[in-house]
Motif scaffolding. Structure first.
Motif, PDB file in Angstrom:
ATOM      1  N   ILE A 348      31.456  25.173  62.780  1.00  0.00           N
ATOM      2  CA  ILE A 348      30.147  26.100  62.674  1.00  0.00           C
ATOM      3  C   ILE A 348      30.124  26.740  61.295  1.00  0.00           C
ATOM      4  O   ILE A 348      31.278  27.368  60.753  1.00  0.00           O
ATOM      5  CB  ILE A 348      30.109  27.498  63.662  1.00  0.00           C
ATOM      6  N   ASN A 350      28.161  29.303  58.384  1.00  0.00           N
ATOM      7  CA  ASN A 350      27.285  30.182  57.785  1.00  0.00           C
ATOM      8  C   ASN A 350      26.961  29.869  56.443  1.00  0.00           C
ATOM      9  O   ASN A 350      27.675  30.456  55.586  1.00  0.00           O
ATOM     10  CB  ASN A 350      27.440  31.440  58.312  1.00  0.00           C
ATOM     11  N   TYR A 355      22.523  28.882  60.278  1.00  0.00           N
ATOM     12  CA  TYR A 355      23.972  28.452  60.898  1.00  0.00           C
ATOM     13  C   TYR A 355      23.528  26.903  61.115  1.00  0.00           C
ATOM     14  O   TYR A 355      22.561  26.639  61.542  1.00  0.00           O
ATOM     15  CB  TYR A 355      24.040  29.028  62.147  1.00  0.00           C
ATOM     16  N   ASN A 360      25.411  23.000  67.733  1.00  0.00           N
ATOM     17  CA  ASN A 360      24.190  23.718  67.313  1.00  0.00           C
ATOM     18  C   ASN A 360      23.296  23.907  68.500  1.00  0.00           C
ATOM     19  O   ASN A 360      22.671  24.707  68.632  1.00  0.00           O
ATOM     20  CB  ASN A 360      23.267  23.101  66.113  1.00  0.00           C
ATOM     21  N   TYR A 368      25.423  33.119  67.603  1.00  0.00           N
ATOM     22  CA  TYR A 368      26.008  32.726  66.244  1.00  0.00           C
ATOM     23  C   TYR A 368      26.308  34.237  65.777  1.00  0.00           C
ATOM     24  O   TYR A 368      27.532  34.256  65.173  1.00  0.00           O
ATOM     25  CB  TYR A 368      24.970  31.996  65.314  1.00  0.00           C
TER      26      TYR A 368
END
Length: 571
Positions: A348, A350, A355, A360, A368
């Motif tokens: 994952i 950022n 994100y 997903n 998130y």
């Protein structure tokens, strides 16, 4: 000694002195009639100069690389000085020159920047070892060995030898076997370690023993492992774990200071086996960087992610500022995780509040946000049920540290890994195996009897920068506990008598509490000399396929030898 100086000693203060030198010709060049020769020995290089009017000029013209020569001459100041050499301010005006041994053109370049393949270097190892970088490895090995030895002798240890030809006790790695000529069908085994012999020294009352022991294991090789290796074998009586650990710390502190002039802080950090596995994914964690493994199962328990369902844990590594990793790089990390028996690798990212990642479609913005990832962070997750998933995360941790240059190669971080499980259970064979060896003392002998799966050992490994450099334990000195240990391992009385009868008998006659440790000398030298290849610090090593390229061993033998040993070679 008739020679006056080594080839690293002369400088401007020696100008006009007459000197007598010897060595190998590093290179020879003819520059406008003047012949310049770089003379090399194990200490360094001195430049020689032979003028056209010299009586030995014709001899000098024929000299090539690796000739062995001796010269007499006068030290003179160089016109063109070389600041990269300790002798770069002077050269020798040669008056006499003798060729002690001519040389053919070498099959490898005898210099630190040789481009020879490793296979070729090993085939001509005696030439490879002329290279200064290789000589330095072995000279450092000598210094390290002597430094370790000096501490042990000072602390009252006796250096005692144990046999090379012994008995096969197949428990762990495969033995190298030696057939007996006198006893048809019987074999000696080369020692995987002097374990039983050193314990017998304690039974015999010597109290403190060590040796630089040659050991042999017929196992698959890797960059830091060889089929024959040297360990600093140590055993002492009337001691506990803290005594042995304190001794090893004093040895390391002294050796690093004496050989490298590096100050090592003692006592070393200690960590349980359980903590090492859970936080670092390995029983030999590299403490030079963080990247801890954390549990994330609770963070995803309200989210239906099929990959995480019915898994005992979802553990992960948060890499700050790691979101720059490309998909191609992440795919390689995925392969690494699977190679190390992990089920899958989830990531994952950022990136400026956006994100992305491999799960997903299961994640909401709130999901998130709950992970608290800062900008440019990346989180890697591995779901699993056992230590294999932890091992995969451990391998991932190491690779991330290398990729993002998190490792300071000039730092030495020691660690004791303690509180080991005494046994491990093989589900396929439905039996226990000793985690270390069957002579390791349990922390609680009653637990070995009532709940062997949970029994803990009085065992300890010493780790340096992610490498295990030694392991040891307090030994079983009570014959009833040793008998219980053999029973728990599923060994019958007959098997015990056949394999270890002499040792079991020895325990009957008054055995002191004792314990010890073996340090991997080759591995220690490898780390202290900053090479990644253990073959560099062993004079005549084997290849990755356990072959001696120089001697072409193993090799076939004459039929008469096979007949004497009562052996036949099968198809």
């Amino acid at each position: 000694m008739k020679y006056t100086h080594n080839n690293n000693e002369l400088n401007i203060s020696n100008v006009l002195q007459e000197v007598f030198l010897k060595g190998w010709v590093q290179k020879s060049r003819n520059l406008g009639g003047l012949i310049f020769i770089d003379l090399r020995d194990r200490f360094g290089v001195t430049q020689l100069m032979v003028k056209p009017d010299n009586a030995f000029y014709e001899v000098a013209l024929k000299i090539r690389s690796e000739f062995v020569i001796e010269v007499k001459g006068i030290v003179v100041e160089r016109e063109s000085k070389n600041s990269g050499m300790s002798t770069g301010q002077i050269e020798i005006d040669v008056k006499e020159l003798t060729v002690l041994s001519a040389a053919e053109t070498p099959p490898i370049t005898v210099s630190d920047d040789t481009d020879a393949l490793e296979e070729t270097r090993l085939k001509y190892r005696y030439l490879d070892l002329r290279r200064p970088v290789m000589q330095n490895f072995l000279i450092q090995r000598h210094k390290i060995t002597q430094s370790i030895r000096s501490v042990l002798v000072k602390e009252g240890f006796y250096e005692l030898d144990t046999p090379i030809l012994g008995k096969s006790t197949p428990e762990g790695a495969r033995d190298y076997l030696v057939p007996s000529r006198l006893y048809a069908g019987h074999f000696y085994a080369l020692p995987q370690s002097p374990q039983i012999y050193k314990q017998l020294f304690m039974v015999a009352g010597f109290e403190k023993y060590f040796q630089m022991a040659k050991c042999f294991r017929d196992e698959d090789l890797r960059a830091d492992r060889q089929p024959e290796f040297t360990q600093v074998d140590i055993e002492a009586s009337f001691i506990d774990e803290e005594d042995i650990q304190g001794l090893i710390e004093r040895i390391m502190k002294h050796t690093f200071k004496e050989v490298l002039d590096v100050d090592v802080n003692i006592p070393f950090l200690k960590m349980s086996y359980k903590e090492a596995m859970e936080k670092y994914g390995t029983d030999k964690p590299d403490m030079r960087y963080e990247l801890l493994i954390n549990e994330y199962k609770d963070a995803f328990k309200a989210i239906d992610i099929p990959l995480f369902n019915e898994k005992a844990f979802v553990k992960g590594i948060l890499l700050e500022k790691g979101a720059s990793l490309t998909r191609k790089q992440i795919d390689k990390l995925q392969d690494l995780v699977k190679k190390n028996h992990g089920d899958a690798l989830v990531f994952i990212k950022n990136q400026e509040g956006v994100y992305s990642g491999s799960i997903n479609k299961f994640m909401s913005p709130e999901n998130y946000q709950s992970l608290n990832l800062k900008d440019q962070d990346i989180l890697f997750l591995v779901p699993g049920n056992d230590e294999q998933a932890l091992n995969a995360l451990g391998a991932l941790r190491i690779e991330l540290a290398k990729t993002f240059n998190l490792i300071d190669e000039n730092v030495y971080k020691f660690l004791w890994v303690t509180q080991w499980p005494l046994l491990e259970y093989d589900e396929d064979e439905k039996r226990f195996y000793a985690k270390h060896h069957p002579f390791t003392a349990p922390s609680d002998a009653s637990q070995l009897k009532t709940n062997p799966k949970e029994a803990m050992a009085k065992a300890y490994d010493i780790v340096l920068n992610g490498y295990e450099i030694g392991g040891g334990s307090i030994r079983i000195h009570n014959q009833e506990v040793q008998k219980l240990m053999f029973e728990t391992l599923g060994l019958s009385d007959q098997e015990v008598k056949h394999r270890f009868g002499f040792f079991v008998d020895a325990l009957k006659y008054g055995t002191p509490p004792h314990g010890g440790l073996a340090l991997g000398l080759d591995r220690i030298v490898m780390l202290m000399t900053h090479t990644a290849n253990i073959k560099d610090v062993i004079a005549f090593p084997k290849t990755q396929s356990a072959k001696d390229q120089m001697m072409q061993a193993p090799s076939d033998v004459d039929q008469v030898q096979l007949d004497e040993l009562h052996l036949k070679i099968g198809e």
